[in-house]
Scaffold this motif. Sequence first.
Motif, PDB file in Angstrom:
ATOM      1  N   MET A   1       0.857  -1.202   0.000  1.00  0.00           N
ATOM      2  CA  MET A   1       0.000   0.000   0.000  1.00  0.00           C
ATOM      3  C   MET A   1       0.888   1.245   0.000  1.00  0.00           C
ATOM      4  N   ASN A   2       0.658   2.120  -0.978  1.00  0.00           N
ATOM      5  CA  ASN A   2       1.573   3.249  -1.074  1.00  0.00           C
ATOM      6  C   ASN A   2       1.251   4.344  -0.052  1.00  0.00           C
ATOM      7  N   ARG A   3       2.248   5.257   0.085  1.00  0.00           N
ATOM      8  CA  ARG A   3       2.161   6.267   1.134  1.00  0.00           C
ATOM      9  C   ARG A   3       0.979   7.212   0.964  1.00  0.00           C
ATOM     10  N   ALA A   4       0.745   7.602  -0.301  1.00  0.00           N
ATOM     11  CA  ALA A   4      -0.341   8.555  -0.545  1.00  0.00           C
ATOM     12  C   ALA A   4      -1.682   7.958  -0.131  1.00  0.00           C
ATOM     13  N   LEU A   5      -1.834   6.675  -0.449  1.00  0.00           N
ATOM     14  CA  LEU A   5      -3.096   6.029  -0.107  1.00  0.00           C
ATOM     15  C   LEU A   5      -3.241   5.883   1.409  1.00  0.00           C
ATOM     16  N   ARG A   6      -2.118   5.556   2.045  1.00  0.00           N
ATOM     17  CA  ARG A   6      -2.157   5.467   3.521  1.00  0.00           C
ATOM     18  C   ARG A   6      -2.583   6.801   4.117  1.00  0.00           C
ATOM     19  N   ALA A   7      -2.013   7.877   3.537  1.00  0.00           N
ATOM     20  CA  ALA A   7      -2.360   9.210   4.043  1.00  0.00           C
ATOM     21  C   ALA A   7      -3.842   9.479   3.842  1.00  0.00           C
ATOM     22  N   GLN A   8      -4.368   9.030   2.703  1.00  0.00           N
ATOM     23  CA  GLN A   8      -5.799   9.216   2.433  1.00  0.00           C
ATOM     24  C   GLN A   8      -6.642   8.435   3.444  1.00  0.00           C
ATOM     25  N   ILE A   9      -6.204   7.230   3.714  1.00  0.00           N
ATOM     26  CA  ILE A   9      -6.961   6.407   4.679  1.00  0.00           C
ATOM     27  C   ILE A   9      -6.922   7.055   6.061  1.00  0.00           C
ATOM     28  N   ARG A  10      -5.712   7.555   6.414  1.00  0.00           N
ATOM     29  CA  ARG A  10      -5.601   8.234   7.723  1.00  0.00           C
ATOM     30  C   ARG A  10      -6.557   9.426   7.776  1.00  0.00           C
ATOM     31  N   ALA A  11      -6.569  10.177   6.687  1.00  0.00           N
ATOM     32  CA  ALA A  11      -7.452  11.354   6.644  1.00  0.00           C
ATOM     33  C   ALA A  11      -8.915  10.931   6.727  1.00  0.00           C
ATOM     34  N   ALA A  12      -9.233   9.815   6.051  1.00  0.00           N
ATOM     35  CA  ALA A  12     -10.618   9.346   6.060  1.00  0.00           C
ATOM     36  C   ALA A  12     -11.052   8.910   7.449  1.00  0.00           C
ATOM     37  N   PHE A  13     -10.082   8.423   8.213  1.00  0.00           N
ATOM     38  CA  PHE A  13     -10.404   7.980   9.567  1.00  0.00           C
ATOM     39  C   PHE A  13     -10.169   9.095  10.592  1.00  0.00           C
ATOM     40  N   SER A  14     -10.137  10.332  10.154  1.00  0.00           N
ATOM     41  CA  SER A  14      -9.888  11.414  11.111  1.00  0.00           C
ATOM     42  C   SER A  14     -11.151  11.667  11.937  1.00  0.00           C
ATOM     43  N   TYR A  15     -10.926  11.905  13.210  1.00  0.00           N
ATOM     44  CA  TYR A  15     -12.028  12.148  14.132  1.00  0.00           C
ATOM     45  C   TYR A  15     -11.751  13.437  14.894  1.00  0.00           C
ATOM     46  N   PRO A  16     -12.761  13.990  15.524  1.00  0.00           N
ATOM     47  CA  PRO A  16     -12.510  15.213  16.315  1.00  0.00           C
ATOM     48  C   PRO A  16     -11.451  14.955  17.390  1.00  0.00           C
ATOM     49  N   GLU A  17     -10.646  15.969  17.641  1.00  0.00           N
ATOM     50  CA  GLU A  17      -9.593  15.821  18.670  1.00  0.00           C
ATOM     51  C   GLU A  17     -10.247  15.578  20.032  1.00  0.00           C
ATOM     52  N   PRO A  18      -9.678  14.676  20.806  1.00  0.00           N
ATOM     53  CA  PRO A  18     -10.242  14.483  22.153  1.00  0.00           C
ATOM     54  C   PRO A  18     -10.043  15.743  23.000  1.00  0.00           C
ATOM     55  N   THR A  19     -11.045  16.103  23.745  1.00  0.00           N
ATOM     56  CA  THR A  19     -10.978  17.381  24.481  1.00  0.00           C
ATOM     57  C   THR A  19     -10.515  17.209  25.925  1.00  0.00           C
ATOM     58  N   ARG A  20     -10.664  15.986  26.450  1.00  0.00           N
ATOM     59  CA  ARG A  20     -10.352  15.804  27.878  1.00  0.00           C
ATOM     60  C   ARG A  20      -9.087  14.989  28.092  1.00  0.00           C
ATOM     61  N   LYS A  21      -8.315  14.820  27.036  1.00  0.00           N
ATOM     62  CA  LYS A  21      -7.149  13.920  27.121  1.00  0.00           C
ATOM     63  C   LYS A  21      -6.117  14.384  28.150  1.00  0.00           C
ATOM     64  N   ARG A  22      -5.642  15.608  28.009  1.00  0.00           N
ATOM     65  CA  ARG A  22      -4.567  16.109  28.886  1.00  0.00           C
ATOM     66  C   ARG A  22      -4.969  16.041  30.361  1.00  0.00           C
ATOM     67  N   ALA A  23      -6.167  16.526  30.633  1.00  0.00           N
ATOM     68  CA  ALA A  23      -6.617  16.571  32.030  1.00  0.00           C
ATOM     69  C   ALA A  23      -6.704  15.157  32.599  1.00  0.00           C
ATOM     70  N   PHE A  24      -7.189  14.228  31.779  1.00  0.00           N
ATOM     71  CA  PHE A  24      -7.325  12.847  32.255  1.00  0.00           C
ATOM     72  C   PHE A  24      -5.959  12.218  32.505  1.00  0.00           C
ATOM     73  N   LEU A  25      -5.046  12.379  31.558  1.00  0.00           N
ATOM     74  CA  LEU A  25      -3.730  11.738  31.692  1.00  0.00           C
ATOM     75  C   LEU A  25      -2.926  12.343  32.846  1.00  0.00           C
ATOM     76  N   ARG A  26      -3.160  13.615  33.125  1.00  0.00           N
ATOM     77  CA  ARG A  26      -2.455  14.246  34.257  1.00  0.00           C
ATOM     78  C   ARG A  26      -2.867  13.600  35.566  1.00  0.00           C
ATOM     79  N   LYS A  27      -4.136  13.227  35.645  1.00  0.00           N
ATOM     80  CA  LYS A  27      -4.644  12.665  36.902  1.00  0.00           C
ATOM     81  C   LYS A  27      -4.420  11.152  37.001  1.00  0.00           C
ATOM     82  N   LEU A  28      -4.038  10.563  35.874  1.00  0.00           N
ATOM     83  CA  LEU A  28      -3.925   9.099  35.828  1.00  0.00           C
ATOM     84  C   LEU A  28      -2.709   8.631  36.618  1.00  0.00           C
ATOM     85  N   ARG A  29      -2.940   7.707  37.513  1.00  0.00           N
ATOM     86  CA  ARG A  29      -1.821   7.158  38.281  1.00  0.00           C
ATOM     87  C   ARG A  29      -1.170   6.036  37.469  1.00  0.00           C
ATOM     88  N   PRO A  30       0.167   5.942  37.509  1.00  0.00           N
ATOM     89  CA  PRO A  30       0.825   4.878  36.737  1.00  0.00           C
ATOM     90  C   PRO A  30       0.446   3.497  37.255  1.00  0.00           C
TER      91      PRO A  30
END
Lengths: 153, 233
Positions: B1-30
């Motif tokens: 599978m060539n790079r351009a097509l991979r990029a297209q697939i990645r773009a096709a699978f794009s979703y809204p950025e998660p909004t609570r990621k940073r806050a959640f990971l900051r509070k997450l205990r290892p």
Amino acid sequence: MGSTDLEQIYDRIYRYACFRLRDSHLAEDVTQETFLRYLNSGKAGGGYEIRYMYAIARNLCADVSRRGRRAPLQGVLNAAGADATEAALDGIAVRAALGEMAEADRELLLLRYVNGESIGTLSALYGCSRFAIYRRLKRARAAFRRLWGGDEG
Amino acid sequence: MNRALRAQIRAAFSYPEPTRKRAFLRKLRPPGVGMIEMVLTQAAYIRGRVWVAAGAALIPALLGAFRLPGNAARLMGALLPFSAGIAVLETRRSRDYSMAELERATRFSLRSVVFARMLAIGAVDLGVILLSAAALSARSGLPVPRTTAEISAPFLAAAWAGLYIERTPLGRRHGHLSMAASALISALALGGEDVGLSLSALPSGAWMAASGALAVLTAREVCITLSRTEEWA
């Protein structure tokens, strides 16, 4: 494990949950629940094992879907708002092709080519051999090529 | 599978950025680490000479069980204090190599690291003692508990003395004082009979009582050492 690695894992699980649920808010809830359940599962001794996290996320998504809380489609099938440039048209064609594919094949493409999971991880996640994963990937690529009609290369 | 097509697939699978990621990971205990995993991890950091010293103590026991003339238990008693002395030196390794500050900055406390190392060494030493006692008892005909007590007493005495010395200001400054104590106990175990200290003639009950008392004293010293590890680092 650095915060960047953790963020990458979060993104991968989030994308997977988005794909399964097609709702970003629910997907984020599922992603966070996946992390918490994984940490409480006792499997998190030496770090984060992505295949277990996918399995947890998959079960959580199935629970959510069973409760009938699926929102309108977003992401993979959402081509609205695309500019009418050549690249955007290609994008629309790709989305359309993916939209016509079987969900299992789309999921495999997402995990392999978007999330970048290894064949080993996928074979552990689906409980089948590496050869079976190669075959399924080959079949999914062929289906995509047929539906897209582009030159896969 | 060539790079351009991979990029297209990645773009096709794009979703809204998660909004609570940073806050959640900051509070997450290892993720926590289990005791066995912690001990196995720390065992990998223990120097080879500690394992060699523990393993070397097995040699006279095995030889004694088959062909070594004389009292193999005495020889064991002379070797095991060195094994204990070297193990005690492991407790000060973080200080000796100036690693304490770094280890305190990790998500595991220095105390838990030292405890895990002591547990790993202690488990191996215990295994060596029990194996040796079984081998020697088979040869001498003495009961296993008696032989165990006889060969573990010098080990426990050296461990107790070493840990005690390590927590004195003089011992903390001079790392090899605990080894000197081990050497003294070893000499007593080996040559005690020659200077009129007929330890082997003691009844089994006395050996077991002495070993039990030394085990309690050693356990107490281990607790004190662990409770003050961060303070001494």
